[in-house]
Design an enzyme around this catalytic site. Sequence first.
Site, PDB file in Angstrom:
ATOM      1  N   GLY A 118      -9.621  -5.384  14.074  1.00 42.07           N
ATOM      2  CA  GLY A 118     -10.449  -4.403  13.328  1.00 42.07           C
ATOM      3  C   GLY A 118     -10.053  -4.488  11.746  1.00 42.07           C
ATOM      4  O   GLY A 118      -9.651  -5.451  11.157  1.00 42.07           O
ATOM      5  N   GLY A 119     -10.525  -3.461  11.317  1.00 37.75           N
ATOM      6  CA  GLY A 119     -10.072  -3.274   9.484  1.00 37.75           C
ATOM      7  C   GLY A 119      -8.534  -3.357   9.489  1.00 37.75           C
ATOM      8  O   GLY A 119      -8.326  -3.579   8.035  1.00 37.75           O
TER       9      GLY A 119
ATOM     10  N   GLY B 225     -12.043 -35.551 -12.193  1.00 41.07           N
ATOM     11  CA  GLY B 225     -11.748 -34.109 -12.217  1.00 41.07           C
ATOM     12  C   GLY B 225     -10.233 -33.539 -11.845  1.00 41.07           C
ATOM     13  O   GLY B 225      -9.616 -32.824 -12.189  1.00 41.07           O
ATOM     14  N   ALA B 226      -9.875 -34.235 -10.584  1.00 37.58           N
ATOM     15  CA  ALA B 226      -8.767 -34.106  -9.931  1.00 37.58           C
ATOM     16  C   ALA B 226      -7.332 -34.398 -11.205  1.00 37.58           C
ATOM     17  O   ALA B 226      -6.376 -33.474 -10.851  1.00 37.58           O
ATOM     18  CB  ALA B 226      -8.200 -34.747  -8.694  1.00 37.58           C
TER      19      ALA B 226
HETATM   20  C1  HXC Z   1      -5.377   5.120  20.548  1.00 41.61           C
HETATM   21  C2  HXC Z   1      -4.506   3.398  21.624  1.00 41.61           C
HETATM   22  C3  HXC Z   1      -5.205   2.496  20.713  1.00 41.61           C
HETATM   23  C4  HXC Z   1      -6.079   3.055  19.788  1.00 41.61           C
HETATM   24  C5  HXC Z   1      -4.184   1.541  22.263  1.00 41.61           C
HETATM   25  N1  HXC Z   1      -3.752   2.757  22.482  1.00 41.61           N
HETATM   26  N2  HXC Z   1      -4.939   1.191  21.340  1.00 41.61           N
HETATM   27  N3  HXC Z   1      -4.524   4.809  21.388  1.00 41.61           N
HETATM   28  N4  HXC Z   1      -5.979   4.398  19.609  1.00 41.61           N
HETATM   29  N5  HXC Z   1      -6.883   2.320  18.802  1.00 41.61           N
HETATM   30  C6  HXC Z   1      -3.059   3.138  23.484  1.00 41.61           C
HETATM   31  C7  HXC Z   1      -3.291   3.199  24.964  1.00 41.61           C
HETATM   32  O1  HXC Z   1      -4.279   4.061  25.150  1.00 41.61           O
HETATM   33  C8  HXC Z   1      -2.243   2.939  25.689  1.00 41.61           C
HETATM   34  O2  HXC Z   1      -1.761   4.376  25.813  1.00 41.61           O
HETATM   35  C9  HXC Z   1      -1.189   2.365  24.769  1.00 41.61           C
HETATM   36  O3  HXC Z   1      -1.847   2.522  23.525  1.00 41.61           O
HETATM   37  C10 HXC Z   1      -1.019   0.855  25.091  1.00 41.61           C
HETATM   38  O4  HXC Z   1      -2.279   0.383  25.350  1.00 41.61           O
HETATM   39  P1  HXC Z   1      -2.659  -0.830  26.402  1.00 41.61           P
HETATM   40  O5  HXC Z   1      -4.077  -0.833  26.322  1.00 41.61           O
HETATM   41  O6  HXC Z   1      -2.209  -0.163  27.715  1.00 41.61           O
HETATM   42  O7  HXC Z   1      -1.977  -2.107  25.951  1.00 41.61           O
HETATM   43  P2  HXC Z   1      -2.327  -3.511  26.177  1.00 41.61           P
HETATM   44  O8  HXC Z   1      -2.989  -3.657  27.722  1.00 41.61           O
HETATM   45  O9  HXC Z   1      -1.295  -4.532  25.750  1.00 41.61           O
HETATM   46  O10 HXC Z   1      -3.795  -3.653  25.199  1.00 41.61           O
HETATM   47  C11 HXC Z   1      -3.472  -3.472  23.805  1.00 41.61           C
HETATM   48  C12 HXC Z   1      -4.882  -3.456  22.994  1.00 41.61           C
HETATM   49  C13 HXC Z   1      -5.674  -2.633  23.662  1.00 41.61           C
HETATM   50  C14 HXC Z   1      -5.554  -4.967  23.144  1.00 41.61           C
HETATM   51  C15 HXC Z   1      -4.346  -3.237  21.564  1.00 41.61           C
HETATM   52  O11 HXC Z   1      -5.181  -1.323  23.548  1.00 41.61           O
HETATM   53  C16 HXC Z   1      -6.834  -2.172  22.915  1.00 41.61           C
HETATM   54  O12 HXC Z   1      -7.714  -3.024  22.899  1.00 41.61           O
HETATM   55  N6  HXC Z   1      -6.975  -1.138  22.270  1.00 41.61           N
HETATM   56  C17 HXC Z   1      -8.088  -0.930  21.469  1.00 41.61           C
HETATM   57  C18 HXC Z   1      -8.256  -1.715  19.995  1.00 41.61           C
HETATM   58  C19 HXC Z   1      -9.321  -1.357  19.338  1.00 41.61           C
HETATM   59  O13 HXC Z   1     -10.593  -1.343  19.360  1.00 41.61           O
HETATM   60  N7  HXC Z   1      -9.141  -0.363  18.509  1.00 41.61           N
HETATM   61  C20 HXC Z   1      -9.772   0.058  17.201  1.00 41.61           C
HETATM   62  C21 HXC Z   1     -10.054  -1.060  16.303  1.00 41.61           C
HETATM   63  S1  HXC Z   1     -11.003  -0.445  14.882  1.00 41.61           S
HETATM   64  P3  HXC Z   1      -0.796   4.843  27.130  1.00 41.61           P
HETATM   65  O14 HXC Z   1      -0.512   6.438  27.036  1.00 41.61           O
HETATM   66  O15 HXC Z   1      -1.688   4.147  28.187  1.00 41.61           O
HETATM   67  O16 HXC Z   1       0.510   4.124  26.821  1.00 41.61           O
HETATM   68  C22 HXC Z   1     -10.115  -0.319  13.962  1.00 41.61           C
HETATM   69  C23 HXC Z   1     -10.771   0.081  12.424  1.00 41.61           C
HETATM   70  C24 HXC Z   1      -9.677   0.074  11.394  1.00 41.61           C
HETATM   71  O17 HXC Z   1      -8.915  -0.317  13.881  1.00 41.61           O
HETATM   72  C25 HXC Z   1     -10.573   0.299  10.143  1.00 41.61           C
HETATM   73  C26 HXC Z   1      -9.697   0.189   9.143  1.00 41.61           C
HETATM   74  C27 HXC Z   1     -10.499   0.208   7.712  1.00 41.61           C
END
Ligand code: HXC
Length: 517
Positions: free
Chosen positions: A172-173, A407-408
């Site tokens: 993501g961001g 040019g290079a």
């Molecule tokens: C809250 C989160 C989280 C999130 C993971 N966790 N991502 N909690 N917010 N974004 C938590 C899970 O619930 C889990 O909690 C623990 O972290 C570990 O995650 P798992 O999924 O069990 O681990 P894994 O299987 O290794 O997968 C990792 C992962 C997956 C691929 C990163 O967690 C995932 O897809 N997360 C969401 C990613 C996402 O879409 N993020 C938002 C992106 S948009 P527990 O309690 O079970 O341990 C963004 C915008 C930013 O970031 C913009 C900035 C400008």
Amino acid sequence: MSSQLEKVKQLTTMREKARLGGGEKRIESQHKKGKYTARERIAMLLDEGSFEEFDMFVEHRCTNFGLEKEKYFGDGVVTGYGTIDGRLVYIYAQDFTIFGGSLSETMALKICKVLDQAMKMGAPMIGINDSGGARIQEGVNALAGYAEIFQRNILASGVIPQISAIFGPCAGGAVYSPALTDFNIMLKGTSYMFLTGPKVVKAVTGEDVTQEQLGGASIHSTKSGVSHFAAETEEDGLLLIRKLLSYLPSNNLEEAPAIECNDPVDRLEDALNDLIPDSPNKPYDMYDIIGSIVDNGEFLEVHKTYAPNIIVGFARFNGMSVGIVANQPKYLAGVLDINSSRKAARFVRFCDAFNIPLVTLVDVPGFLPGTQQEYGGIILHGAKLLYAYGEATVPKVTVTLRKSYGGAYCVMSSKHLRGDINYAWPSAEIAVMGASGAIEVLYSKEIAASQDPKGCAAEKEQQYTEAFANPYNAAKYGYIDDVIEPRNTRFRIIRALQQLATKKLSNPAKKHDNLPL
Ligand code: HXC
């Protein structure tokens, strides 16, 4: 027990709890994935015992989705300062064991605090990323936190070196903080960066793609150029950070640390006198030349597998850190194209921002022609490299080994772009183009009308080669300061750099430049 002793004991207990992050089970799960925890990474990276942690007791403030019932000391990131080779650095390492290292408002505050401190102190900033992105439960507060970090990355750019290690997910961001920093180090197989993950890609474009194919280290270090280094293991990645920092000053007002040089400055490399192949179309390996002229043959290459037609990286001459830019005749004949121009421009600008002299080794047949390059904007991208060299005020030493056409020629740190010392080997050919191309343009009608077209072409080519395919024409005008014996190259570059050590040059005052983007 006195009440003070009790309080000290309570502190110790709280510290122990904080050091466990999200708990033993999650630490175990992190280890099972072949990953170290945030604290383990910091301990491996910094000088032993030098780490001082900030904000160990910070907790998140979110009350959405019942999150108020789940709190951890430190909240998803470990921050502080320490030393690398005795030099102060600031650091944050996202802690995947706490909410997957996802970024909360308070985590952002912690990261901003160390970034602000690094700026105040003029010390490098290192970020170790391993995070699920914005903490979903925190909504816009998490996004605001990211933007606060980005703002600081932007202000710190060109002031302190910023290095990002991607040791897990970075999606993501969240990718924009590393993108704003100077160097990204990814790990083969365990780290990935993308704006939208495979599921969203499938939904929007119908494309089936794995995380690795979309944003793994191999992709970002070969195709996109987002990653500057792809390390095999976390240990290798951390060692790389230490090595990289050894070439850099702590901030833009300092010089890179010089080290004692045990490689003779006047070492002659006889092999260089007979290295360039007779045929201008036959390649040789530019690494052989770099390896034989720099101190102890040590070269830390940046972007090794991205746009290999140009080589960039750090080395030392007589213990002094330099940035090397060199065309690579072994790959696409060393031509300048979109990717190589962007790669080298970014590197030149980094070196200039941080007072690292540039040594440029030229063997370039020109810019890559064709619709693909033109449609892709080679005019603008090539201009980036031109711009980068032209605005650079650090010492610039250039050696032309063979071709320097069109040019290079202008772009590759020529005299006209304020090149300080421009040398050429006797094998150099500095001209508008190569002999066969020039003959084609100038004499095609005459050759066609001749009774012996082949002989006529050969004669014209010979005349052109004698007149232009050499370094002396450029030397005649002072565009080349001297034609040097190749085996003396190391010594002559060191002499040139010594002479330029006190160089003072500045650009006109302006709000900022308008680099062609
Ligand atoms: C809250 C989160 C989280 C999130 C993971 N966790 N991502 N909690 N917010 N974004 C938590 C899970 O619930 C889990 O909690 C623990 O972290 C570990 O995650 P798992 O999924 O069990 O681990 P894994 O299987 O290794 O997968 C990792 C992962 C997956 C691929 C990163 O967690 C995932 O897809 N997360 C969401 C990613 C996402 O879409 N993020 C938002 C992106 S948009 P527990 O309690 O079970 O341990 C963004 C915008 C930013 O970031 C913009 C900035 C400008």
